[in-house]
Design an enzyme around this catalytic site. Structure first.
Site, short mmCIF file in Angstrom:
data_model
loop_
_atom_site.label_atom_id
_atom_site.label_comp_id
_atom_site.label_asym_id
_atom_site.label_seq_id
_atom_site.Cartn_x
_atom_site.Cartn_y
_atom_site.Cartn_z
N HIS A 201 -0.47 -8.77 0.63
CA HIS A 201 -0.31 -7.46 0.01
C HIS A 201 -0.07 -6.13 0.62
CE1 HIS A 201 -2.40 -3.95 -2.47
NE2 HIS A 201 -1.76 -4.80 -3.59
N SER B 196 -1.26 -0.69 -7.68
CA SER B 196 -0.80 -0.65 -6.06
C SER B 196 0.90 -0.30 -5.57
CB SER B 196 -1.28 -2.26 -5.43
OG SER B 196 -2.21 -2.39 -5.07
N ASP C 25 -4.52 -1.14 4.14
CA ASP C 25 -4.36 -2.45 3.36
C ASP C 25 -4.60 -3.57 4.24
OD1 ASP C 25 -3.35 -4.63 1.25
OD2 ASP C 25 -2.47 -2.68 0.19
#
Length: 384
Positions: free
Chosen positions: A88, A262, A54
């Site tokens: 994120h 996610s 990520d």
């Protein structure tokens, strides 16, 4: 190729909690939905490393401090450079392994460690999804490099809340390599459930890596366990987990709310970490089987392409994994393709059957005796 990859969170929203309404209370419904606290009586993910492919994870967040190690920048195969922590990736790592320190945010596997493999550089900006052309495929994609690095550096689980359209050969090979090393691979299926294509065709585009064989594809559900409208629906979906209004940690400090597949994938990665902590030798396909066979809210038909086999149940998955440790591997959860039935008889050795030979010989002997007796009887009568 970098522009073809994007993080699969529909939104990161302002957190609504306050000092009187702590984050642990805000996230309790997520823990309950996954039956996590019951699983914690068995394991909290000790001795397991989860690789997060990520944006870079902020290891200074109090709930992650001291338990995050970083790999090289996966967007470059030749040079290493400093990568700033991403919003994120930090959020996903917290869902997996936040410690809950000082009554703060707690992840599904709070004793697990995180291996941060940065690949998405600027996750605060929307990124293009451009399918790679056949003649423009790199020898090794960033994701392929990340998967091999994770497999070679001690990761037992890989969490991938990322996706792009179109498979790549190097990624297929890397997936196969990681699976061969016993690594459990988990990916978000995508947030394309409300696109015009999905509405017109009744199914969503496949997102990769979720679409690669052997990868556990995760869809998103709401607080009622129903599929989130944005969650992609196709046959890459194996299981589902909460993905609507899910609290997550922020860079540096604080919390916010996540919407997207996610979050669902990260939560399932945490459950997989619990399973691998308790049963470290369980192969990836049986971890997938344990997750699917024990899921709650199973569709009426047993499976559908919206929530897969249902919402993951951490405690039930551990029980299913225990049963599988002594079971023969199966291709798909809950299916016995050839039935159980009776065992086939042991094949007879080649050559004549001894029992039949004795029976045949005895019958011949009796016939000879009777024949000789009949002749003797006839001779006696003639002599008379």
């Amino acid at each position: 190729m970098l522009t073809a990859v994007r993080a699969l969170t529909a939104a990161l929203l302002v957190f609504s909690g306050s000092a009187a309404d702590p984050v642990r209370e805000q996230q309790q419904w997520v823990l309950d939905a996954l039956n996590v606290e019951q699983a914690w009586t068995v394991t909290k993910g000790e001795n397991v490393t989860v690789a997060v492919i990520d944006s870079a994870v902020d290891g200074k967040v109090k709930e992650l401090r001291g338990r995050v190690s970083g790999g090289p920048d996966m967007t470059s195969g030749t040079t290493s450079r400093e990568v700033a922590p991403g919003r994120h990736g930090t959020a996903m790592a917290g869902l997996i392994a936040a410690s809950g320190e000082d009554d703060g945010f707690v992840g599904v596997a709070p004793a697990a460690r995180i291996l941060s493999l940065p690949m998405v550089v600027d996750d605060d900006q929307p990124q293009a999804m451009v399918p790679p052309s056949a003649g423009d495929q790199p020898a090794e994609s960033p994701l392929a490099r990340a998967l091999k690095y994770a497999a070679n550096h001690g990761a037992q689980v890989v969490s991938m809340s990322i996706g792009s359209y179109g498979p790549l050969r190097s990624e297929r090979e890397a997936v196969s390599y990681a699976l061969g090393k016993g690594v459990v691979l988990i990916a978000a299926v995508g947030n394309d459930g409300q696109t015009s294509y999905a509405k017109e065709n009744g199914t969503s585009y496949w997102s990769f890596p979720a679409g690669y064989p052997g990868v556990i594809g995760v869809a998103a559900t709401d607080k009622q366990g129903k599929r989130a409208p944005f969650s992609s629906d196709n046959l890459s979906v194996l299981v589902s987990a909460p993905g609507v209004g899910v609290p997550v940690v922020k860079r540096k400090s604080g919390y916010e709310v996540s919407e997207g597949t996610s979050s669902a994938a990260a939560l399932v990665s945490g459950v997989a970490a619990l399973v691998k902590s308790r049963y470290p030798s369980l192969p990836p396909e049986q971890v997938a089987q344990a997750l699917a066979a024990s899921a709650r809210g199973r569709p009426a038909a047993g499976y559908d392409d919206q929530t897969g086999y249902g919402v993951v149940d951490a405690a039930a998955a551990l029980n299913a994994a225990e049963r599988l440790t002594g079971a023969q591997r199966s291709v798909a959860p809950g299916q016995q393709y050839f039935g159980k039935g009776e065992d086939s008889p042991v094949p007879t050795p080649p050559g004549p059957d001894p029992w039949r030979m004795w029976l045949y010989g005895g019958g011949v002997l009796v016939a000879l005796v009777m024949f000789c007796g009949a002749i003797m009887l006839l001779n006696n009568r003639r002599e008379e």
